[in-house]
Motif scaffolding. Structure first.
Motif, PDB file in Angstrom:
ATOM      1  N   GLY A  24       0.815  -1.214   0.000  1.00 29.86           N
ATOM      2  CA  GLY A  24       0.000   0.000   0.000  1.00 29.86           C
ATOM      3  C   GLY A  24       0.838   1.249   0.000  1.00 29.86           C
ATOM      4  O   GLY A  24       2.057   1.214  -0.201  1.00 29.86           O
ATOM      5  N   LYS A  25       0.158   2.377   0.268  1.00 29.24           N
ATOM      6  CA  LYS A  25       0.819   3.668   0.241  1.00 29.24           C
ATOM      7  C   LYS A  25       0.304   4.511   1.400  1.00 29.24           C
ATOM      8  O   LYS A  25      -0.888   4.489   1.731  1.00 29.24           O
ATOM      9  CB  LYS A  25       0.555   4.370  -1.095  1.00 29.24           C
ATOM     10  N   VAL A  26       1.211   5.254   2.010  1.00 34.42           N
ATOM     11  CA  VAL A  26       0.861   6.160   3.105  1.00 34.42           C
ATOM     12  C   VAL A  26       1.005   7.583   2.581  1.00 34.42           C
ATOM     13  O   VAL A  26       2.081   7.986   2.134  1.00 34.42           O
ATOM     14  CB  VAL A  26       1.780   5.928   4.327  1.00 34.42           C
ATOM     15  N   THR A  27      -0.112   8.335   2.615  1.00 38.45           N
ATOM     16  CA  THR A  27      -0.103   9.709   2.115  1.00 38.45           C
ATOM     17  C   THR A  27      -0.619  10.657   3.187  1.00 38.45           C
ATOM     18  O   THR A  27      -1.281  10.237   4.152  1.00 38.45           O
ATOM     19  CB  THR A  27      -0.976   9.847   0.856  1.00 38.45           C
ATOM     20  N   ASP A  28      -0.299  11.952   3.013  1.00 39.43           N
ATOM     21  CA  ASP A  28      -0.823  12.952   3.925  1.00 39.43           C
ATOM     22  C   ASP A  28      -2.123  13.511   3.365  1.00 39.43           C
ATOM     23  O   ASP A  28      -2.662  13.013   2.363  1.00 39.43           O
ATOM     24  CB  ASP A  28       0.205  14.047   4.184  1.00 39.43           C
ATOM     25  N   ASN A  56       9.048   3.928   1.646  1.00 40.67           N
ATOM     26  CA  ASN A  56      10.117   4.567   0.876  1.00 40.67           C
ATOM     27  C   ASN A  56       9.794   6.046   0.669  1.00 40.67           C
ATOM     28  O   ASN A  56       8.831   6.574   1.252  1.00 40.67           O
ATOM     29  CB  ASN A  56      10.325   3.840  -0.457  1.00 40.67           C
ATOM     30  N   SER A  57      10.562   6.725  -0.165  1.00 39.15           N
ATOM     31  CA  SER A  57      10.382   8.174  -0.350  1.00 39.15           C
ATOM     32  C   SER A  57       9.023   8.511  -0.968  1.00 39.15           C
ATOM     33  O   SER A  57       8.539   9.636  -0.833  1.00 39.15           O
ATOM     34  CB  SER A  57      11.510   8.721  -1.231  1.00 39.15           C
ATOM     35  N   LYS A  58       8.390   7.534  -1.647  1.00 37.23           N
ATOM     36  CA  LYS A  58       7.073   7.765  -2.243  1.00 37.23           C
ATOM     37  C   LYS A  58       5.929   7.381  -1.304  1.00 37.23           C
ATOM     38  O   LYS A  58       4.759   7.509  -1.661  1.00 37.23           O
ATOM     39  CB  LYS A  58       6.951   6.958  -3.534  1.00 37.23           C
ATOM     40  N   GLY A  59       6.277   6.896  -0.120  1.00 42.02           N
ATOM     41  CA  GLY A  59       5.258   6.481   0.839  1.00 42.02           C
ATOM     42  C   GLY A  59       4.813   5.047   0.659  1.00 42.02           C
ATOM     43  O   GLY A  59       3.859   4.617   1.317  1.00 42.02           O
ATOM     44  N   ILE A  99      -2.869   9.878   6.559  1.00 42.03           N
ATOM     45  CA  ILE A  99      -2.653  10.290   7.938  1.00 42.03           C
ATOM     46  C   ILE A  99      -2.647  11.807   8.031  1.00 42.03           C
ATOM     47  O   ILE A  99      -2.250  12.510   7.095  1.00 42.03           O
ATOM     48  CB  ILE A  99      -1.336   9.700   8.482  1.00 42.03           C
ATOM     49  N   GLN A 100      -3.125  12.292   9.162  1.00 45.70           N
ATOM     50  CA  GLN A 100      -3.270  13.733   9.368  1.00 45.70           C
ATOM     51  C   GLN A 100      -2.018  14.321  10.002  1.00 45.70           C
ATOM     52  O   GLN A 100      -1.354  13.691  10.824  1.00 45.70           O
ATOM     53  CB  GLN A 100      -4.484  14.010  10.264  1.00 45.70           C
TER      54      GLN A 100
END
Length: 897
Positions: A24-28, A56-59, A99-100
């Protein structure tokens, strides 16, 4: 073997069952990827992490876990963001997080970093968290890190296996001979150490062909660093000196290390030139050059204690290593390495051997032997390496020259219960020279990779052994007369030529590499034995040719996935060997085609667990020296004759291991199992004399030996107590065969022996107290030895420990206490050996200098004593070996900048 394979199959099935992969991916809140966020998997209601990953650097993240629960908790944490949790089903799926932003409150100005962190296949260690006040160099700290071991040769092991590369700031200056840097790089220059698991050093193969070994990269605090370590010491009783000067420079384009070491205080610094890491097979062929020792003087025994206790040496060692980028294209590197050593060693020992009454010695026998040696050795090495290691291709050419000039002396005095007092004066001169050139290149061609390798070597050895005897009668019947002097002359020449070509085809995660190759080995041996200055007959001469032709074809199957890596090699080898005796005009040859498959694989089934497996089948039809018809005096007490059929050996090995490495709680352990069998068609038929002399000939006899080994190792670092604790247990079983001559009847007895042994070791490092630090190691062993021919069984045991305790009563003042002890036992008899040292050190912190006074062997122990048992000969040997005397050494230690 069937039971073992069934067990492995069940083990693999159990591990794969219930496995899930999350991606998956973690974004703000703005949709931007959040890097370095931690993603952990926990079982509901349990405060225990079963898997984790960093984005990684892309989340993006990927992790694999195994759990029996139907659902698991997935948590995401990131600096300056609010922690988030999701409950997901236990299945492979994509799970994204948004995530906030939330300011992370720092309660104190002091920031605390992790001791050990893991990202992908790289584990990073903060060395500052493991060192103590007494540590000065990288090697001092490495010995205290969980999962890392530095053995007596200087080789670094990770999870019990040797590393394949040692980098400093990502560059491989030392080309495997990294001992110099490890022993002299100041710890204060190092930012962190990285262990790169499954490291493939060739960039163009990193996503295609996996590696089974790890590498170490040392990251320095500065990109351009001038550093190094120096020591100058003098002492007395007798006059002592110890000089170590190792300046180093590590820049972005150039790196170099200069090294001069000389001492007569018991440190064999010349071993730093040894190649300890060999990289990838696609880098070409690199061989540790060494003399071929067909002849030798009788050697005094050495004790099983640290070398500084017994080594009576006088050594000078000089080396230089240079790495530079000679072209505008920075991917090209030129390395020049050179070394020279001049070394002399004195050694002496005494042993008494008592034989039980048997068919060899019906009334029993005994012999007391005094041996003393003087070894003089000179060696030189020069090496030039040109490399290009790029994503789109690889080139490496290595040219090496080695020279050796050895002069060994020996004096033996034997009191034999059967023949009386014997004396032997021995000399061996053995100059050698070796040239090697290795070329390997990988050329990308469309979607394929073409690899061409070439290796050429030539080695010449001359060995002249002379022995003067007094009252030595054991060879009288064999020669037909008794000689007072024997001179054995021997000359060897070998030329090896190896060429191969392969093509790599990529199919998703698979790489198929068909390969063809041709290996040739051309060998010559000439020997002549003289008795009292007169050449003996043809039975003691050789003019022999041994030539090998080995064309082969093989298919390499490689898979590199997220958690699974494996290599299967399927070679069909043709062995063509021709042996010709030009004196007797006889010859033998063999032509065989054999299938020798090998397999290794690793599987990461969670973030912390890894399963390894290795298996192979190997054939051997003899090497140069396996066959010769003329007798050779290989040592003053040994005559060998290998006049028989060409040997044939078939060996099989299977070796799985299970690893656990968890940087979250600083815990590392591994379980190992290894089983092997070796089937041979020849056996040595040996006539043993009570003096220790023997005559050996080959005889046709099918025999199979087997061995198995099981071991477990666990290590944990306790940061709260600044303590590293590790322990290892092992069990081993093996059998062996020997064909010994009954001196009364002249008939041979086939002796089978079995050995079962257990060992346990413990290592402990603690620097919790500001006024003290301790390093301690303990090893114990127990052995059961059986002679099945006589129905004889005997038990032996031994233990040893090493303690180094440092006390810091006042700032910049250190008192050291050192205690080494070793014991060997048999039945009710035991020999115990203790050694003690004291040191005082004042540190001039501003100048980074240390002034040390050290008193070694305070008790003035003169010999090391031990007892041992020979299961085949039913003999007990009590030995005493010379130890360095009590001595005092004053040393000034300093850093270069």
């Amino acid at each position: 073997m069937k039971h073992t394979l069934l067990l492995l199959t069940f083990f693999f099935s159990a591990l794969f069952y219930g496995q899930s992969t999350l991606k998956g991916k973690v974004t703000d809140e703005d949709g931007s990827g959040v890097g370095s966020a931690s993603v952990t998997v926990e079982e509901p209601g349990k405060d225990a992490i079963i898997a984790y990953a960093l984005t990684n650097s892309k989340g993006e993240y990927t992790l694999t876990f195994t759990s029996e629960q139907s659902q698991v908790d997935v948590k995401v944490k990131a600096f300056n963001h609010r922690s988030t949790l999701k409950v997901v089903s236990n299945s492979s799926q994509n799970v994204d997080f948004t995530i906030q932003t939330e300011a992370t409150e720092i309660k104190e100005v002091k920031l605390k970093t992790r001791l050990i962190t893991k990202r992908g296949d790289t584990i990073a260690y903060d060395l500052n968290e493991f060192d103590s006040k007494s540590d000065r160099t990288l090697s001092d700290v490495l010995k205290k890190i969980p999962g890392i071991e530095v053995n007596s040769s200087g080789a670094i092991l990770y999870q019990g296996e040797p590393i394949n590369k040692f980098y400093v700031n990502g560059k491989d200056l030392m080309e495997g001979g990294y001992g110099t840097v490890v022993n002299a790089l100041p710890k204060d220059a190092v930012q962190k150490m990285e262990v790169m698991e499954n490291h493939q050093p060739i960039k163009s193969l990193q996503d295609k062909i996996p590696s089974e070994n790890a590498a170490i990269n040392i990251k320095l605090k500065n990109k351009v660093t001038m550093t190094g370590r120096g020591e100058v010491g003098v002492g007395m009783d007798p006059l002592l000196w110890n000089v170590k000067l190792t300046p180093m420079f590590f820049g972005q384009k150039n790196q170099w290390v200069l090294n001069y070491k000389a001492n007569n205080s018991g440190e064999s610094v010349e071993n730093e030139r040894n190649i300890l890491a060999f990289g990838s097979r696609f880098e070409g062929t690199r061989r540790q050059a060494a003399q071929r020792s067909w002849l030798g003087v009788d050697r005094a025994q050495v004790p099983n204690v640290p070398e500084k206790r017994y080594l009576l040496n006088n050594v000078h060692y000089l080396s230089a290593n240079l790495l530079t980028s000679p072209f505008k294209d920075k991917e090209w590197e030129l390395k020049v390495n050179a070394s020279y050593s001049n070394n002399s060693i004195e050694r002496s020992s005494f042993r008494e051997t008592i034989y039980e009454p048997s068919e060899y010695f019906p009334s029993g026998a005994s012999a007391r032997t005094d041996l003393s040696n003087d070894f003089y050795a000179q060696s030189a090495k020069g090496e030039v390496i040109l490399t290009k290691n790029a994503k789109k291709g690889f080139f490496k050419n290595t040219t090496t020259w080695n020279g050796f000039w050895n002069d060994d002396r020996g004096m033996g005095r034997i009191v034999d219960s059967r023949t009386g007092t014997i004396s032997m004066d021995q000399k061996l001169k053995s100059p050698s020279g070796m040239f090697q050139n290795s070329l390997s290149t990988i050329i990308p061609f469309k979607d394929k990779m073409v690899n061409v390798m070439s290796y050429i070597s030539h080695q010449k050895d001359r060995q002249n052994l002379s022995a003067e005897y007094e009252n030595f009668q054991d060879f009288e019947d064999y020669f037909g007369q008794n000689f007072s002097r024997l001179d054995q002359q021997l000359e060897l020449q070998t030329t090896n030529i190896n060429h191969s070509a392969s093509v790599g085809f990529n199919v998703k995660r698979w790489t198929l590499s068909p390969e063809v190759g041709l290996n040739m080995s051309l060998n010559e041996m000439n020997s002549l034995l003289e008795g009292d200055g007169v050449a003996l007959g043809e039975d003691f001469r050789n003019d022999m040719r041994w030539n090998e032709l080995n064309p082969y074809t093989q298919l390499g199957i490689n898979y590199k996935g997220g958690g699974l890596n494996m290599n299967i090699t399927l070679p069909m080898n043709f062995y063509g060997i021709t042996y010709k005796d030009q004196i007797r005009n006889t010859s033998q040859d063999i032509s065989r085609s054999v299938f020798e498959p090998s397999f290794w694989g690793s599987y990461d089934f969670t973030s912390f667990w890894k399963l390894w497996a290795f298996a192979n089948v190997n054939y051997n039809f003899g090497d140069f020296g396996s066959l010769y018809s003329g007798n050779i005096l290989s040592s003053p007490q040994n005559i060998g004759n290998n006049d028989n059929l060409l040997p044939e050996t078939r060996s099989t090995t299977i070796a799985p291991r299970l690893e656990y490495r968890n940087p979250l709680n600083n815990l590392f352990f591994n379980l190992r199992y290894a089983q092997s069998s070796v089937k041979r068609n020849l056996i040595a038929r040996t006539t043993i004399f009570s003096s220790g002399a023997n005559i050996s000939e080959l005889e046709y006899f099918d025999n199979t030996t087997r061995s198995s080994n099981q071991s477990a190792e666990i290590g944990k670092y306790f940061p709260k107590f600044k303590t590293n604790l590790s322990t290892t247990v092992s069990n081993r079983d093996n059998n062996g065969y020997s064909l010994l001559v009954n001196q009364s009847t002249g008939e041979s007895n086939l002796i089978e022996t079995e050995t079962n042994g257990q060992s346990w070791s413990l290592k402990f490092n603690n620097s919790y107290f500001s006024w003290m630090s301790v390093d301690y190691s303990l090893s114990m062993n127990w052995n059961k030895n059986k002679n099945l021919f006589y129905g004889n069984e005997i038990k032996t045991s031994g233990w040893s420990h090493n303690l180094a305790a440092y006390f810091y009563p006042i700032e910049n003042h250190t008192i050291g206490f050192f205690w080494d002890e070793g014991t060997t036992s048999q039945l009710d008899e035991s020999f115990r050996n203790s050694f003690y040292d004291l040191s005082y050190q004042f540190s001039w912190a501003k100048k980074k200098m240390d002034f040390e006074v050290k008193w070694l062997n305070i008790a003035g122990t003169k010999v090391y004593e031990q007892i041992s048992y020979n299961t085949s000969l039913l003999s007990t040997t009590r030995s005493s070996m010379q130890i360095r005397p009590s001595q005092v050494l004053f040393t000034v230690k300093f850093n270069f900048k």
